[in-house]
Write a protein that holds these residues in place. Structure first.
Motif, PDB file in Angstrom:
ATOM      1  N   ARG A  10      48.854 -36.757 -90.689  1.00 42.69           N
ATOM      2  CA  ARG A  10      47.935 -35.669 -91.038  1.00 42.69           C
ATOM      3  C   ARG A  10      48.030 -34.538 -90.013  1.00 42.69           C
ATOM      4  NH1 ARG A  10      43.303 -37.953 -93.868  1.00 42.69           N
ATOM      5  NH2 ARG A  10      44.167 -39.342 -95.472  1.00 42.69           N
ATOM      6  N   GLY A  11      48.163 -34.917 -88.735  1.00 44.20           N
ATOM      7  CA  GLY A  11      48.287 -33.901 -87.692  1.00 44.20           C
ATOM      8  C   GLY A  11      49.564 -33.101 -87.802  1.00 44.20           C
ATOM      9  N   PHE A  12      50.609 -33.738 -88.347  1.00 45.46           N
ATOM     10  CA  PHE A  12      51.867 -33.022 -88.575  1.00 45.46           C
ATOM     11  C   PHE A  12      51.761 -32.101 -89.784  1.00 45.46           C
ATOM     12  CE2 PHE A  12      55.745 -33.174 -91.274  1.00 45.46           C
ATOM     13  CZ  PHE A  12      56.516 -32.276 -90.546  1.00 45.46           C
ATOM     14  N   SER A  13      51.240 -32.627 -90.881  1.00 45.87           N
ATOM     15  CA  SER A  13      51.232 -31.842 -92.119  1.00 45.87           C
ATOM     16  C   SER A  13      50.343 -30.605 -92.021  1.00 45.87           C
ATOM     17  CB  SER A  13      50.776 -32.723 -93.297  1.00 45.87           C
ATOM     18  OG  SER A  13      49.479 -33.244 -93.069  1.00 45.87           O
ATOM     19  N   ALA A  14      49.326 -30.644 -91.174  1.00 48.58           N
ATOM     20  CA  ALA A  14      48.431 -29.496 -91.040  1.00 48.58           C
ATOM     21  C   ALA A  14      49.170 -28.260 -90.547  1.00 48.58           C
ATOM     22  CB  ALA A  14      47.281 -29.836 -90.093  1.00 48.58           C
ATOM     23  N   TYR A  15      50.205 -28.466 -89.734  1.00 47.57           N
ATOM     24  CA  TYR A  15      50.973 -27.345 -89.164  1.00 47.57           C
ATOM     25  C   TYR A  15      52.469 -27.566 -89.381  1.00 47.57           C
ATOM     26  CZ  TYR A  15      46.447 -27.143 -86.839  1.00 47.57           C
ATOM     27  OH  TYR A  15      45.090 -27.131 -86.578  1.00 47.57           O
ATOM     28  N   GLN A  16      52.800 -28.156 -90.498  1.00 47.81           N
ATOM     29  CA  GLN A  16      54.172 -28.578 -90.763  1.00 47.81           C
ATOM     30  C   GLN A  16      55.166 -27.422 -90.655  1.00 47.81           C
ATOM     31  OE1 GLN A  16      54.637 -30.857 -94.345  1.00 47.81           O
ATOM     32  NE2 GLN A  16      56.870 -30.662 -94.389  1.00 47.81           N
ATOM     33  N   LEU A 242      49.545 -26.941 -78.802  1.00 43.95           N
ATOM     34  CA  LEU A 242      48.635 -26.332 -77.831  1.00 43.95           C
ATOM     35  C   LEU A 242      47.985 -25.073 -78.393  1.00 43.95           C
ATOM     36  CD1 LEU A 242      47.456 -26.315 -74.962  1.00 43.95           C
ATOM     37  CD2 LEU A 242      49.499 -25.073 -74.209  1.00 43.95           C
ATOM     38  N   SER A 243      48.714 -24.339 -79.214  1.00 42.44           N
ATOM     39  CA  SER A 243      48.152 -23.115 -79.793  1.00 42.44           C
ATOM     40  C   SER A 243      47.001 -23.418 -80.755  1.00 42.44           C
ATOM     41  CB  SER A 243      49.248 -22.315 -80.520  1.00 42.44           C
ATOM     42  OG  SER A 243      49.647 -22.968 -81.712  1.00 42.44           O
ATOM     43  N   HIS A 244      46.880 -24.694 -81.155  1.00 38.48           N
ATOM     44  CA  HIS A 244      45.811 -25.101 -82.075  1.00 38.48           C
ATOM     45  C   HIS A 244      44.834 -26.088 -81.431  1.00 38.48           C
ATOM     46  CE1 HIS A 244      47.731 -23.170 -85.530  1.00 38.48           C
ATOM     47  NE2 HIS A 244      48.885 -23.718 -85.166  1.00 38.48           N
ATOM     48  N   ILE A 245      44.934 -26.292 -80.120  1.00 38.32           N
ATOM     49  CA  ILE A 245      44.174 -27.365 -79.485  1.00 38.32           C
ATOM     50  C   ILE A 245      42.667 -27.176 -79.631  1.00 38.32           C
ATOM     51  CG2 ILE A 245      44.206 -26.281 -77.199  1.00 38.32           C
ATOM     52  CD1 ILE A 245      44.448 -30.076 -77.989  1.00 38.32           C
ATOM     53  N   HIS A 246      42.217 -25.935 -79.596  1.00 38.33           N
ATOM     54  CA  HIS A 246      40.772 -25.699 -79.705  1.00 38.33           C
ATOM     55  C   HIS A 246      40.259 -26.172 -81.060  1.00 38.33           C
ATOM     56  CE1 HIS A 246      36.840 -23.925 -79.060  1.00 38.33           C
ATOM     57  NE2 HIS A 246      36.953 -23.282 -80.223  1.00 38.33           N
ATOM     58  N   GLU A 247      40.929 -25.798 -82.127  1.00 36.87           N
ATOM     59  CA  GLU A 247      40.469 -26.199 -83.459  1.00 36.87           C
ATOM     60  C   GLU A 247      40.638 -27.701 -83.671  1.00 36.87           C
ATOM     61  OE1 GLU A 247      43.970 -24.668 -86.336  1.00 36.87           O
ATOM     62  OE2 GLU A 247      43.519 -23.392 -84.615  1.00 36.87           O
ATOM     63  N   LEU A 248      41.667 -28.291 -83.078  1.00 36.83           N
ATOM     64  CA  LEU A 248      41.862 -29.737 -83.190  1.00 36.83           C
ATOM     65  C   LEU A 248      40.744 -30.500 -82.490  1.00 36.83           C
ATOM     66  CD1 LEU A 248      45.718 -29.882 -82.589  1.00 36.83           C
ATOM     67  CD2 LEU A 248      44.527 -30.504 -84.705  1.00 36.83           C
ATOM     68  N   ARG A 252      37.611 -33.013 -84.076  1.00 36.72           N
ATOM     69  CA  ARG A 252      37.214 -34.332 -83.597  1.00 36.72           C
ATOM     70  C   ARG A 252      35.729 -34.344 -83.227  1.00 36.72           C
ATOM     71  NH1 ARG A 252      42.351 -36.854 -82.516  1.00 36.72           N
ATOM     72  NH2 ARG A 252      41.429 -38.655 -81.479  1.00 36.72           N
ATOM     73  N   GLU A 253      35.270 -33.246 -82.650  1.00 38.56           N
ATOM     74  CA  GLU A 253      33.854 -33.161 -82.298  1.00 38.56           C
ATOM     75  C   GLU A 253      32.980 -33.252 -83.545  1.00 38.56           C
ATOM     76  OE1 GLU A 253      30.703 -30.174 -80.011  1.00 38.56           O
ATOM     77  OE2 GLU A 253      32.776 -29.548 -80.345  1.00 38.56           O
ATOM     78  N   PHE A 254      33.388 -32.600 -84.614  1.00 38.86           N
ATOM     79  CA  PHE A 254      32.621 -32.646 -85.862  1.00 38.86           C
ATOM     80  C   PHE A 254      32.519 -34.072 -86.384  1.00 38.86           C
ATOM     81  CE2 PHE A 254      32.445 -32.740 -90.497  1.00 38.86           C
ATOM     82  CZ  PHE A 254      31.322 -31.955 -90.753  1.00 38.86           C
ATOM     83  N   ILE A 255      33.657 -34.775 -86.388  1.00 42.72           N
ATOM     84  CA  ILE A 255      33.670 -36.160 -86.882  1.00 42.72           C
ATOM     85  C   ILE A 255      32.761 -37.039 -86.027  1.00 42.72           C
ATOM     86  CG2 ILE A 255      35.102 -38.206 -87.253  1.00 42.72           C
ATOM     87  CD1 ILE A 255      37.482 -36.209 -87.677  1.00 42.72           C
ATOM     88  N   LEU A 344      39.490 -42.342 -86.074  1.00 40.20           N
ATOM     89  CA  LEU A 344      39.328 -40.960 -85.612  1.00 40.20           C
ATOM     90  C   LEU A 344      40.701 -40.320 -85.534  1.00 40.20           C
ATOM     91  CD1 LEU A 344      37.601 -38.648 -84.423  1.00 40.20           C
ATOM     92  CD2 LEU A 344      37.873 -39.734 -82.179  1.00 40.20           C
ATOM     93  N   TYR A 345      40.922 -39.280 -86.323  1.00 42.16           N
ATOM     94  CA  TYR A 345      42.227 -38.622 -86.307  1.00 42.16           C
ATOM     95  C   TYR A 345      42.136 -37.242 -86.947  1.00 42.16           C
ATOM     96  CZ  TYR A 345      42.090 -40.995 -90.883  1.00 42.16           C
ATOM     97  OH  TYR A 345      41.697 -41.482 -92.110  1.00 42.16           O
ATOM     98  N   SER A 346      43.091 -36.415 -86.582  1.00 43.36           N
ATOM     99  CA  SER A 346      43.198 -35.084 -87.165  1.00 43.36           C
ATOM    100  C   SER A 346      43.454 -35.209 -88.665  1.00 43.36           C
ATOM    101  CB  SER A 346      44.347 -34.321 -86.503  1.00 43.36           C
ATOM    102  OG  SER A 346      44.524 -33.056 -87.108  1.00 43.36           O
ATOM    103  N   GLY A 347      42.694 -34.454 -89.443  1.00 41.69           N
ATOM    104  CA  GLY A 347      42.871 -34.484 -90.891  1.00 41.69           C
ATOM    105  C   GLY A 347      42.050 -35.546 -91.586  1.00 41.69           C
TER     106      GLY A 347
END
Length: 367
Positions: A10-16, A242-248, A252-255, A344-347
């Motif tokens: 999921r973490g790959f496909s978000a920024y594939q 790293l360019s997306h680390i804040h949103e990533l 996780r914080e939301f979850i 707990l994971y991205s996506g």
């Protein structure tokens, strides 16, 4: 619904598209070791953490053991470290011949500052601070103790990319911050990778020499070093992440806020968050007195979990020689018998989160 404890796809496909474009760019460049991608990542990660310098390495364990090597901590020296950490933290100490001295964790799963001073001896040379599960340790009193006794401080930030204490990021308090970019980390590569951060130009230069066979320039070897270089492909892909680390991290914080707000089972202890810190939730770790029963129940619901970590380092076969017996670290051992990491994971979708929450609350109705 089947939910894994972690999913990397999921973490790959978000920024594939970005990952694939960067991979092709690096492959087509014809330069694969210590090139512009590594240099750029080092600059960008140093800026992100607030450090003066970053040096890319092959993995997080290398960051740890090289850190103690370059600080001249070895045979006959002692390093204070929490007992409930992952065994790689301890290996960073013992690879150099130094002796780990274990301290119990606090209620936040990090080192209990109130128990550090009683462990200091004439042999103590450093404190290894582990920011476990993505939460920053209690750094102000740790640094006061280190300054009082003239001790080095190494930070194990393998799980705390972006976590902060009083607005300052982990990896910037001590002499050296050690990072892992293993694929499951918040800032994960697509293979092994690591780095250190430091505010010392001399330490940064020593790392650059040591990671490359001890060579300042090709075939001119200053010291007996090692081969521990972050490669160009991983560095390039890390730059994308790293360019997306804040949103990533916000994801996780939301979850985890949903877990904290909506899971309500008295027999399951939810994690606490220390005041004046920002956690990045590398793991969401609960404690359950009857962990095996909870795991079996969640397995029946096809919900995956992981135990971080079932065997504390002092009870592992690898460290029998330390002669730290069962019962000597009761809190560490209690945690090892009770901790459980929820999915707990991205996506992770809202529906998946809800299924986990509802399943756990239903478990509470039947016990």
């Amino acid at each position: 619904m089947k939910i894994s404890s972690n999913r990397l796809d999921r973490g790959f496909s978000a920024y594939q598209n970005e990952f694939e474009a960067k991979a092709l760019e690096v492959l087509r460049s014809g330069w694969y070791v210590l090139g512009k991608e590594v240099a750029s990542f080092e600059d960008e990660f140093a800026q992100y953490t607030g450090s003066d310098y970053c040096v890319g390495l092959a993995n997080g364990l290398d960051a740890l053991w090289i850190a103690f090597r370059l600080l001249n901590i070895g045979q006959g020296d002692e390093v204070i470290v929490q007992g409930n950490t992952y065994i790689a933290s301890v290996m960073g100490i013992t690879i150099n011949g130094a002796t780990p001295v274990f301290v119990e964790p606090d209620s936040y799963h990090n080192i209990d500052v109130s128990k550090i001073e009683e462990k200091i001896t004439s042999k103590t040379k450093a404190i290894l601070v582990v920011h476990l599960y993505g939460q920053a340790s209690n750094m102000d009193p740790i640094m006061k103790i280190a300054n009082k006794y003239n001790l080095r401080v190494v930070e194990d930030c393998a799980q705390s990319h972006g976590a902060s204490y009083n607005g300052k990021m982990t990896g910037t308090f001590g002499d050296i911050g050690c990072f892992s970019f293993y694929p499951s980390k918040n800032l994960g590569a697509f293979g092994d990778g690591g780095a250190i951060t430091t505010n010392s130009s001399a330490i940064a230069e020593d790392f650059k020499v040591f990671r490359n066979y001890g060579s300042e320039k090709r075939y001119f070897n200053k010291v007996v070093g090692t081969n521990s270089r972050l490669d160009e492909l991983q560095a390039g892909l890390l730059r994308v992440r790293l360019s997306h680390i804040h949103e990533l991290n916000k994801e996780r914080e939301f979850i985890c806020q949903r877990y904290l707000n909506e899971i309500n089972v008295p027999s399951i202890e939810l994690p606490e968050v220390r005041n004046n810190t920002t956690t990045v939730w590398h793991q969401f770790v609960v404690r359950a007195q009857n962990r095996a029963k909870l795991i079996d129940y969640l397995n029946s619901k096809e919900i995956g979990t992981i135990v971080h970590y079932p065997i504390p380092p002092h009870l592992s076969e690898a460290y029998k020689y330390l002669n730290v017996n069962e019962g000597e670290l009761p809190i560490t051992e209690q945690f090892s018998n009770e901790v459980l990491s929820l999915p707990l994971y991205s996506g992770m979708t809202f529906e998946e989160q809800t299924y986990v929450i509802n399943s756990i609350n239903e478990y509470g109705e039947f016990i």
